[in-house]
Write an enzyme that holds these catalytic residues in place. Structure first.
Site, mmCIF file in Angstrom:
data_model
loop_
_atom_site.group_PDB
_atom_site.id
_atom_site.type_symbol
_atom_site.label_atom_id
_atom_site.label_comp_id
_atom_site.label_asym_id
_atom_site.label_seq_id
_atom_site.Cartn_x
_atom_site.Cartn_y
_atom_site.Cartn_z
ATOM 1 N N PHE A 213 1.300 -1.307 0.494
ATOM 2 C CA PHE A 213 0.005 0.179 0.269
ATOM 3 C C PHE A 213 1.027 0.813 -0.030
ATOM 4 C CE2 PHE A 213 -2.357 3.844 1.693
ATOM 5 C CZ PHE A 213 -4.004 3.130 0.962
ATOM 6 N N ASP B 266 9.138 3.167 1.674
ATOM 7 C CA ASP B 266 8.135 3.631 2.302
ATOM 8 C C ASP B 266 7.270 3.449 3.682
ATOM 9 O OD1 ASP B 266 5.448 4.379 3.450
ATOM 10 O OD2 ASP B 266 4.451 3.095 0.762
ATOM 11 N N LYS C 19 2.019 9.901 8.221
ATOM 12 C CA LYS C 19 1.695 9.886 9.986
ATOM 13 C C LYS C 19 2.593 9.491 11.261
ATOM 14 C CE LYS C 19 -0.265 4.865 7.719
ATOM 15 N NZ LYS C 19 -1.895 4.961 8.227
HETATM 16 C C1 LIG Z 1 3.131 2.221 3.896
HETATM 17 C C2 LIG Z 1 2.487 3.056 3.652
HETATM 18 N N1 LIG Z 1 2.686 4.121 2.674
HETATM 19 C C3 LIG Z 1 1.514 5.006 2.011
HETATM 20 C C4 LIG Z 1 0.611 5.463 3.367
HETATM 21 C C5 LIG Z 1 -0.874 6.557 2.646
HETATM 22 O O1 LIG Z 1 -0.425 7.515 3.244
HETATM 23 P P1 LIG Z 1 -1.860 8.942 3.575
HETATM 24 O O2 LIG Z 1 -3.030 7.610 3.926
HETATM 25 O O3 LIG Z 1 -1.322 9.834 4.616
HETATM 26 O O4 LIG Z 1 -1.742 9.539 1.749
HETATM 27 C C6 LIG Z 1 -0.313 4.795 3.896
HETATM 28 C C7 LIG Z 1 -0.926 5.215 4.236
HETATM 29 O O5 LIG Z 1 -1.866 3.681 5.313
HETATM 30 C C8 LIG Z 1 0.450 3.522 4.385
HETATM 31 O O6 LIG Z 1 -0.070 3.084 5.151
#
Ligand SMILES: Cc1ncc(COP(=O)(O)O)c(C=O)c1O
Length: 398
Positions: free
Chosen positions: A133, A218, A247
């Site tokens: 994700f 990520d 986050k």
């Molecule tokens: C690993 C990862 N990358 C990217 C995102 C996307 O972040 P945002 O919701 O702040 O755009 C998330 C959100 O859960 C995530 O867990």
């Protein structure tokens, strides 16, 4: 119930399920709803409020900054942002530069644009993993290895390829000369809390180095202490070329960051990338306070210790077949016959917040200052919810 939850017509777009509860206040690991009911928060707003709700030092920093200077645009310098960037660079081992964003998806967008500029025409493909994700913007949605989320939005920007999670051979086979970067999570969070193997992460780094491909990690969910290190990739002894985070950085104030090694960062020239709010004083002042508290409390060590205890406690529940994760990013895979969504709903009714990260697994991501008493309390509520929803004897251990 309030008008926001009770009325048949919501003024909000129907992108989220109807909320089961409306919260009005939080402190530390606790939340209170509109009716005054208290909840123990073992989800932290999806791994965001790592220092707990309404942390006084973060609140004071925000109030002070709000009275001093809120925003000027990135046409001008402001003070907290560069300070936060230096701290992040130090926690990542140094030698890099930071671009601030407002969310995780935007941090990944920055990484994707860096990869494209760095790779050049004809070398623009980003390889990520099935089950990953990376966000909901069109590009990060395509990087996200969940085809069911793609379908309604086709055609998505081209240049994305997916490989089986933790399959180094598959990764190697995908790396043709059109590939600019590999983008991986240290633990697939939304995908079900699936940690990378040492072999996969180390191998991915090696393959990227051998072929001159960027290794981008990520850390939006795993970053800043949650896994028991400042960043999840540090468990594997690798140094990425690009790291994204969000986050926990603002403990609830929207801020994200994309860090890149100097050599990679320098491909961006003025005008290549920008965002009005990125790194603005209010969000950056929150991040500065968050990082100061995190360093003082040594949150990675606390996550390691409390994470070990939490995993041990979960494993003693008869309905739990497997516990996986790192530090305080944990999933409890339930024995066959249990529906994680029903268990999470029952736990919520009893005052514990967890979520069903898959139909068969619960995700627990409590604050990083977790106490033994909170673990005991959560286990007691979870055991009651599991009992209520389905007996542990419904299926054999997997
Ligand atoms: C690993 C990862 N990358 C990217 C995102 C996307 O972040 P945002 O919701 O702040 O755009 C998330 C959100 O859960 C995530 O867990």
């Amino acid at each position: 119930m309030t008008a926001a939850t009770a009325g048949p017509v919501s003024p909000l777009m129907s992108t989220y399920p109807v909320p089961p509860v409306t919260f009005v206040r939080g402190a530390g690991s606790r939340l209170w709803d509109v009716d005054g009911n208290e909840y123990l928060d073992f989800l932290s707003g999806l791994a965001v409020t790592s220092l707990g709700h309404s942390h006084p030092e973060v609140a004071d920093a925000l109030a002070e900054q709000a009275r001093t200077l809120l925003h000027t645009s990135n046409l001008f310098g402001t003070l907290p942002g560069p300070e936060v960037a230096s701290t992040l660079d130090r926690l990542l081992g140094g030698g890099g530069k930071v671009f601030f964003t407002n969310s995780g998806a935007e941090a990944n967008e920055c990484a994707l644009k860096l990869a494209r500029k760095w790779g050049g025409r004809g070398r623009h493909v980003v390889v990520s993993a099935w089950g990953s994700f990376h966000g909901r913007t069109l590009a990060t949605l395509h990087a996200t290895g969940q085809p069911q989320k793609h379908e309604a939005f086709q055609p998505l920007p081209e240049g994305f390829r997916h490989v089986t999670w933790n399959d180094l051979d598959a990764l190697e086979a995908s790396l043709d000369p059109t590939v600019a970067a590999v983008l991986l999570e240290p633990v697939q969070g939304e995908g079900g809390v699936n940690p990378a193997t040492q072999e996969f992460f180390e191998g991915a780094r090696r393959l990227c180095t051998e072929r001159g491909i960027l290794f981008m990690v990520d850390e939006v969910q795993t970053g800043l202490g949650r896994t028991g290190k400042w960043f999840g990739h540090q468990h594997f002894g690798v140094v990425p070329d690009v790291v994204t985070m969000a986050k926990a950085l603002g403990n609830g104030v929207p801020i994200g960051a994309c860090w890149a090694r100097d050599e990679v960062a320098q491909v961006f020239e003025p005008g290549d990338h920008a965002t009005t709010y990125g790194g603005q004083p209010l969000a950056a002042s929150a991040a500065r306070a968050v990082l100061a508290v995190m360093e003082r409390e040594d949150v990675p060590a606390r996550a390691t210790e409390a994470g070990g205890k939490l995993a041990e406690a979960l494993a003693t529940l008869p309905s739990v077949a497997e516990v996986r994760g790192m530090g305080l990013l944990v999933a409890a895979e339930l024995r066959p016959g249990h529906d994680a969504r029903l268990v999470a709903a029952s736990a919520l009714e009893k005052g514990l917040i967890v979520n069903a990260v898959t139909p068969t697994a619960l995700r627990l991501a409590p604050w990083l200052l977790l106490t033994d008493a909170e673990i005991d309390e959560a286990m007691w509520i979870l055991a009651a919810a599991l009992d209520e929803v389905g007996p542990a004897s419904e299926g054999p251990a997997t």
